[in-house]
Design a protein around this motif. Sequence first.
Motif, PDB file in Angstrom:
ATOM      1  N   THR A  69       0.786  -1.203   0.143  1.00  0.00           N
ATOM      2  CA  THR A  69      -0.114   0.270  -0.109  1.00  0.00           C
ATOM      3  C   THR A  69       0.933   1.179  -0.032  1.00  0.00           C
ATOM      4  O   THR A  69       2.029   1.129   0.191  1.00  0.00           O
ATOM      5  N   GLY A 105      -8.407  -4.511  -3.005  1.00  0.00           N
ATOM      6  CA  GLY A 105      -8.819  -5.948  -2.412  1.00  0.00           C
ATOM      7  C   GLY A 105     -10.108  -5.966  -1.849  1.00  0.00           C
ATOM      8  O   GLY A 105     -10.756  -5.041  -1.854  1.00  0.00           O
ATOM      9  N   LYS A 106     -10.300  -6.783  -1.376  1.00  0.00           N
ATOM     10  CA  LYS A 106     -11.799  -7.359  -0.804  1.00  0.00           C
ATOM     11  C   LYS A 106     -11.765  -6.275   0.597  1.00  0.00           C
ATOM     12  O   LYS A 106     -12.946  -6.051   1.058  1.00  0.00           O
ATOM     13  N   ASP A 107     -10.584  -5.934   1.190  1.00  0.00           N
ATOM     14  CA  ASP A 107     -10.820  -5.297   2.290  1.00  0.00           C
ATOM     15  C   ASP A 107     -10.947  -3.618   1.833  1.00  0.00           C
ATOM     16  O   ASP A 107     -10.955  -2.856   2.954  1.00  0.00           O
ATOM     17  N   GLY A 108     -10.901  -3.532   0.578  1.00  0.00           N
ATOM     18  CA  GLY A 108     -11.234  -1.948   0.460  1.00  0.00           C
ATOM     19  C   GLY A 108      -9.705  -1.385   0.093  1.00  0.00           C
ATOM     20  O   GLY A 108      -9.830   0.046   0.172  1.00  0.00           O
ATOM     21  N   VAL A 109      -8.535  -2.132   0.428  1.00  0.00           N
ATOM     22  CA  VAL A 109      -7.400  -1.080   0.401  1.00  0.00           C
ATOM     23  C   VAL A 109      -6.607  -1.477  -0.891  1.00  0.00           C
ATOM     24  O   VAL A 109      -6.620  -2.216  -1.336  1.00  0.00           O
TER      25      VAL A 109
END
Length: 120
Positions: A69, A105-109
């Motif tokens: 990130t 990603g699925k976590d929104g990051v």
Amino acid sequence: MHVTETEQTESTGAGEPKNISLQAVVTSPKRPRKQAAAHAEVAKGKNPKPVETKADAVLKKLRLAKGITIEGLIEATGWQPHSVRGFLSGTVKKKLGLLLVSEVGKDGVRRYRLDTKVKC
């Protein structure tokens, strides 16, 4: 400090004496270069440790399969967020010509990684 005499002529008359003034000329003392110490170690036969630059660290983290990130790159380099984004677009994409993939990603990051299969 070094003092020199300078001559200045005035254009008011041909028979007038020259105006002589003293000017102080500041010269900086000679300082050894930072590179000189590194070259001296190589000349003495010592093996200097290879230094990993911040750019190398960023590229290494971008090559991870999971990616990294912006916050991770900021922590790794100590750069400001705009500097990290500028490095990614200017150096990685334009100068090096590498394919930079940005995925949420699925976590929104949002994570960035290098696509190792294709080179632009």
